[in-house]
Design a protein around this motif. Structure first.
Motif, short mmCIF file in Angstrom:
data_model
loop_
_atom_site.label_atom_id
_atom_site.label_comp_id
_atom_site.label_asym_id
_atom_site.label_seq_id
_atom_site.Cartn_x
_atom_site.Cartn_y
_atom_site.Cartn_z
N TYR A 13 0.88 -1.16 0.00
CA TYR A 13 0.00 0.00 0.00
C TYR A 13 0.92 1.21 0.00
CZ TYR A 13 -4.16 -2.79 1.09
OH TYR A 13 -5.19 -3.68 1.05
N SER A 43 -7.78 -10.23 5.08
CA SER A 43 -8.70 -9.58 4.13
C SER A 43 -7.99 -9.20 2.85
CB SER A 43 -9.30 -8.30 4.73
OG SER A 43 -10.07 -8.62 5.84
N ARG A 47 -9.04 -10.37 -0.79
CA ARG A 47 -9.41 -9.36 -1.78
C ARG A 47 -8.52 -9.44 -3.03
NH1 ARG A 47 -12.44 -5.04 0.08
NH2 ARG A 47 -11.13 -3.55 -0.98
P1 ADP Z 1 -11.35 -6.19 8.76
O1 ADP Z 1 -11.55 -5.95 10.22
O2 ADP Z 1 -12.49 -6.88 8.08
O3 ADP Z 1 -10.02 -6.81 8.45
P2 ADP Z 1 -10.71 -3.45 8.67
O4 ADP Z 1 -11.71 -2.82 9.57
O5 ADP Z 1 -9.32 -3.73 9.10
O6 ADP Z 1 -11.35 -4.77 8.05
O7 ADP Z 1 -10.62 -2.57 7.35
C1 ADP Z 1 -11.77 -2.09 6.71
C2 ADP Z 1 -11.35 -1.43 5.39
O8 ADP Z 1 -10.36 -0.44 5.64
C3 ADP Z 1 -10.76 -2.41 4.41
O9 ADP Z 1 -11.27 -2.12 3.12
C4 ADP Z 1 -9.28 -2.18 4.47
O10 ADP Z 1 -8.67 -2.41 3.22
C5 ADP Z 1 -9.20 -0.72 4.86
N1 ADP Z 1 -8.01 -0.48 5.69
C6 ADP Z 1 -7.53 -1.26 6.67
N2 ADP Z 1 -6.41 -0.76 7.20
C7 ADP Z 1 -6.18 0.39 6.53
C8 ADP Z 1 -5.16 1.38 6.60
N3 ADP Z 1 -4.13 1.28 7.45
N4 ADP Z 1 -5.25 2.45 5.79
C9 ADP Z 1 -6.27 2.54 4.94
N5 ADP Z 1 -7.26 1.63 4.80
C10 ADP Z 1 -7.20 0.57 5.59
#
Ligand code: ADP
Ligand code: ADP
Length: 225
Positions: A13, A43, A47
């Motif tokens: 990322y 995830s 994805r």
């Molecule tokens: P989960 O708990 O299902 O793993 P998260 O709550 O961690 O999902 O993440 C929700 C969304 O936010 C996902 O689409 C993920 O890609 C995005 N995300 C997670 N971490 C980050 C980050 N550090 N910066 C930006 N987006 C994020």
């Protein structure tokens, strides 16, 4: 059914590398459960398999075909989300058949296929209800029905049961196990729940910090002396 090959998969990322050296061969019809602490990459991996997240390095193949640049809808994989993602303004029948509607299948064919899936999931009597008139378990069934209807070669599940209360979770877990037996499709399933992992998996993949830490059958991983 689908065989999946994940080779040296890497994910960045921006400048930050969040996954690396992911190597995994998933057999036709195998049930893989991904576990690991929050933020380990479960995830993200799911994805990337679905095509919802670009792959930064390495290769992902299905039945020998490179998927890296293939659009999600061309991968023939269905994903079931924790949040159900049902359309609130459509009844159960239309929610379930919507992918066929988009594809242009005719109404009779749609109805027939929806009815088949509804029978498998015990939804026959709920076809004219709207999502807000359903319980959590029923909504999750509709979400699964919507996936089944596409007759995909593989199913991906992202913590599908974590919004359900304990008894429903047991019921739906058994439902998913039955579905896997019945369809024989390849499944990749993300969960935090150890019982789900132990009872559903052919093999469990333990991720940690963006790496695969362990891979093995439930017996190999949890019942070693
Ligand atoms: P989960 O708990 O299902 O793993 P998260 O709550 O961690 O999902 O993440 C929700 C969304 O936010 C996902 O689409 C993920 O890609 C995005 N995300 C997670 N971490 C980050 C980050 N550090 N910066 C930006 N987006 C994020
Ligand atoms: P898990 O599903 O195991 O909780 P994720 O796959 O959501 O983990 O996240 C793996 C790592 O990638 C985490 O460090 C998370 O912060 C990061 N991440 C996820 N989505 C994004 C995003 N859209 N942008 C930046 N970082 C992200």
């Amino acid at each position: 059914m689908a065989r999946m090959e994940i080779k040296n998969l890497m994910k960045r990322y921006g400048q930050t590398e969040v996954m690396r050296d992911i190597n995994l061969d998933i057999k036709d019809g195998e049930f893989i459960v991904l576990v690991g602490p929050s933020g380990c990459g479960k995830s993200t991996l799911l994805r990337m398999i679905a095509g919802l997240e670009p792959i930064s390095g390495g290769e992902f193949l299905i039945d020998g075909l490179r998927m890296n640049d293939m659009r999600p809808r061309d991968r023939d994989i269905a994903m079931v989300f924790q949040s159900y993602a049902l359309y609130p303004h459509m009844d159960v029948e239309r929610n379930m058949g919507f992918s066929m509607e988009i594809r242009g299948d005719d109404k009779i064919k749609r109805k027939q296929r929806v009815l088949e899936a509804a029978k498998v999931l015990g939804l026959e009597n709920l076809l004219s209800r709207y999502p807000k008139e359903l319980s959590g378990g029923q909504r999750q069934r509709v979400a699964m029905g919507r996936a089944i209807i596409r007759d995909p070669r593989a199913f991906l599940f992202d913590e599908p049961l974590s919004n359900l209360d304990a008894s429903l979770r047991v019921e739906m877990r058994l439902e998913i196990a039955r579905l896997h037996k019945r369809l024989g499709a390849t499944m990749v399933y993300v969960t935090h729940d150890q019982v789900e992992a132990l009872t559903l998996a052919d093999r469990i993949v333990v991720l940690e910090g963006g790496n695969i830490q362990q891979v093995g059958s439930p017996l190999e991983l949890y019942e070693r002396p």
